[in-house]
Design a protein around this motif. Structure first.
Motif, short mmCIF file in Angstrom:
data_model
loop_
_atom_site.label_atom_id
_atom_site.label_comp_id
_atom_site.label_asym_id
_atom_site.label_seq_id
_atom_site.Cartn_x
_atom_site.Cartn_y
_atom_site.Cartn_z
N LEU A 31 -9.29 1.34 -34.64
CA LEU A 31 -10.40 0.66 -33.81
C LEU A 31 -11.70 0.38 -34.79
O LEU A 31 -12.38 -0.82 -34.66
N ARG A 53 -17.72 -10.88 -41.46
CA ARG A 53 -18.06 -11.27 -40.06
C ARG A 53 -17.68 -10.05 -39.31
O ARG A 53 -16.81 -9.41 -39.45
N PRO A 67 -17.06 -10.54 -35.50
CA PRO A 67 -16.77 -11.04 -34.27
C PRO A 67 -16.70 -10.34 -33.16
O PRO A 67 -16.86 -10.91 -31.99
N LEU A 68 -16.35 -9.07 -33.27
CA LEU A 68 -16.19 -8.17 -32.03
C LEU A 68 -17.35 -6.99 -31.90
O LEU A 68 -17.19 -6.48 -30.91
N LEU A 103 -21.68 -0.32 -21.15
CA LEU A 103 -21.37 -0.11 -19.76
C LEU A 103 -20.64 1.54 -19.74
O LEU A 103 -20.82 1.88 -18.46
N GLU A 104 -20.02 1.90 -20.70
CA GLU A 104 -19.44 3.09 -20.52
C GLU A 104 -20.16 4.32 -20.77
O GLU A 104 -19.81 5.49 -20.75
N ASN A 124 -21.23 -3.92 -25.97
CA ASN A 124 -21.42 -3.84 -24.67
C ASN A 124 -20.63 -3.12 -23.85
O ASN A 124 -20.89 -2.48 -22.84
N VAL A 125 -19.38 -2.67 -24.21
CA VAL A 125 -18.57 -1.96 -23.59
C VAL A 125 -18.80 -0.53 -23.71
O VAL A 125 -18.97 0.19 -22.68
N GLY A 182 -12.84 -7.85 -37.12
CA GLY A 182 -12.07 -8.47 -36.24
C GLY A 182 -10.66 -8.30 -35.78
O GLY A 182 -10.02 -8.55 -35.20
N ARG A 183 -10.08 -8.18 -37.21
CA ARG A 183 -8.48 -7.99 -36.94
C ARG A 183 -8.53 -6.52 -37.99
O ARG A 183 -9.13 -6.11 -38.86
N SER A 188 -20.29 -7.62 -30.52
CA SER A 188 -21.26 -7.43 -29.41
C SER A 188 -20.00 -6.93 -28.16
O SER A 188 -20.40 -6.42 -27.36
N ILE A 189 -18.78 -7.25 -28.11
CA ILE A 189 -17.89 -6.94 -27.08
C ILE A 189 -17.94 -5.12 -27.30
O ILE A 189 -17.85 -4.50 -26.23
N PHE A 190 -17.67 -4.78 -28.55
CA PHE A 190 -17.53 -3.24 -28.76
C PHE A 190 -18.86 -2.51 -28.15
O PHE A 190 -18.94 -1.60 -27.43
N VAL A 201 -10.75 -2.69 -36.94
CA VAL A 201 -10.66 -3.72 -35.85
C VAL A 201 -12.32 -4.11 -35.82
O VAL A 201 -12.61 -5.22 -35.89
#
Lengths: 289, 190
Positions: B120, B173, B175-176, B186-187, B182-183, B127-128, B178-180, B123
């Motif tokens: 992770l 870049r 790209p992920l 939240l957690e 934000n998760v 991003g990949r 903000s997702i990481f 990633v």
């Protein structure tokens, strides 16, 4: 036939030949692939082992990208792990609009929105049902006569979602292998687990699972796979497992579209057999130059 | 009533909700038939069989559960989920245990923990997943050179074939990110 295309990380690395052969065979069959622009990792098995929300958000991003890109509904996915991760989000957001809202909350910052219009399709599903054995047979120039091929499905294109095959006794690969002119090897190990990442984390367990599959295929000339993880596990550790079990378990392992591409006499760079880790002379001799 | 509450009193229940509660909910209807164990390709290597583990979950035996290697040996084949006569989401329950362990219980199985963590990180960075970077970092963190050495011939072969490289995907870049982030927010475990 037009599909959006999600190759997934492995197909840019250790499964390069799966990408090459998938593209070549799909093109030969008259299908167009539109690769999803700036696709990102689906989370593989790592995200789900860490965070449920992350494991749903990572695939959701790619589904949202696909929706944004164009109105082609079907997303073609050759990797079974990517397929299941994307499919899971498709299925779960259909039945749970609250989840879709939650995921959209996470995607919002990137200007993305998931409406849930995509349909995730495994390469095997598309080859078996959209293209079909008949079409493939009509494109075969050099039937693989005399070769016996064991169809290996692995887990995640079959389970838990029984979309295109019987999850206990899969058969969808058989007409395709027969269309290529090869004989289907009769066995009951096609849907067994290869151990996935155990080979890297609990090697003794992974080797036991792969050893049993290779041993059961001993009467075949090759195993055909539809997943980069299965392919790598079956092809890369044959020396170690043979040594350990005291028997010769070496066997040719190819991706299904490589097998079909070979029979279609597609050019060498398209089939990519030189990139595989376990291909014997009998198979190599069938390759067009 | 959960066992933590029984042992520590009601005031603790509010601040420390039963972390096993969602898993208990998934396996509550388990009839201990053992179809999961009979279907599990990895049961032979587990310290507790899947059937045994579900009972332990319902009994709230946290310490035993999170020091066992049973759930880390689930390879997500979904045979148990497919065959469970009660239709329970057993693979998801295994994953839920992995998630709880990742968040709060340092697993004795550092191989799986490091494998997922390193994956992770790669990633998140690119991003990949960069398979070369990921595996190199994973083996480095295990601090077990002999283990890593077993994979060296394969690594060399993959390099020779040009299937792994040090080229970084989607260079520069994130790209992920903000997702990481934000998760994590939240957690609540950034």
């Amino acid at each position: 036939m037009i599909y959006q295309y999600y190759p997934g990380c492995s197909l840019e690395g250790t499964a390069l030949e799966y990408n090459l052969a998938t593209r070549a065979v799909m093109e030969a069959a008259g299908a167009q692939l539109h690769e999803i622009k700036d696709w990102t990792c689906c989370g593989a098995s790592a995200a789900e082992a860490t965070s449920l929300l992350l494991s749903l958000a990572l695939p959701a991003r790619n589904l949202a990208l696909a929706e944004q890109a164009d109105d082609v509904r079907d997303i073609l996915v050759p990797c079974s792990a990517c397929y299941l991760n994307l499919k899971k989000v498709e299925e779960k957001t259909h039945s749970d609009s609250g989840l879709r809202e939650q995921l959209n909350g996470l995607l919002e910052q990137d200007g993305l929105q998931l409406a849930g219009t995509s349909r995730v399709r495994h390469l095997l599903d598309v080859m078996a049902n959209d293209i079909g054995a008949e079409k493939i047979h009509s494109l075969v120039k050099q039937p693989l006569t005399g070769l016996t091929v064991a169809p290996y499905y692995g887990c995640q294109c079959l389970r838990p979602y029984a979309i295109f095959d019987d999850p206990e006794a899969p058969r969808s690969m058989e007409p395709l292998i027969a269309a290529a002119g090869a004989t289907v090897y009769d066995w009951d190990m096609g849907g067994r687990c290869c151990g996935a990442s155990h080979m890297n984390t609990h090697p003794e367990v992974g080797q036991a699972l792969v050893g049993a599959i290779l041993a059961a295929a001993a009467g075949a000339d090759a195993i055909a796979t539809v997943c980069p993880m299965c392919q790598m596990n079956l092809e890369a550790y044959q020396n170690q497992i043979s040594r350990q079990q005291g028997r010769d378990l070496h066997l040719t392992i190819v991706y299904l579209p490589q097998l079909i591409g070979l029979a279609m006499q597609l050019p060498l760079p398209a089939v990519g057999l030189n990139l595989n880790l376990a291909v014997d002379g009998v198979f190599r001799s069938r390759q067009a130059i | 009533m959960n066992s933590a509450a029984t042992q520590t009193g009601g005031s603790e229940m509010v601040s420390q909700p039963d972390e096993l509660a969602p898993v208990k909910e998934m396996v509550r209807a388990c009839i201990q038939c053992g179809t999961c164990t009979g279907s599990c390709p990895n049961a032979f290597a587990m310290d507790y069989t899947p059937r045994h583990l579900w009972r332990m979950v319902l009994m709230g035996l946290k310490e035993e559960i999170f020091s066992s290697r049973t759930f880390t040996l689930c390879s997500d084949c979904y045979y148990c989920t497919l065959r469970c006569p009660r239709g329970l989401p057993l693979t998801e329950a295994m994953e839920a245990l992995k998630q709880i362990a990742a968040a709060r219980h340092p697993s004795p199985d550092r191989y799986s923990t490091q494998f997922y963590k390193t994956f992770l990180q790669s990633v998140r960075r690119h991003g990949r997943v960069n398979e070369m970077e990921f595996m190199a970092l994973y083996f480095a963190r295990l601090k077990n050179p002999l283990f890593a050495l077993r994979f060296a011939p394969l690594g060399m072969k993959l390099m020779r074939k040009g299937k792994v490289s040090l080229r970084v995907p989607l260079k520069g870049r994130h790209p992920l990110e903000s997702i990481f982030r934000n998760v994590e927010a939240l957690e609540d475990r950034s």
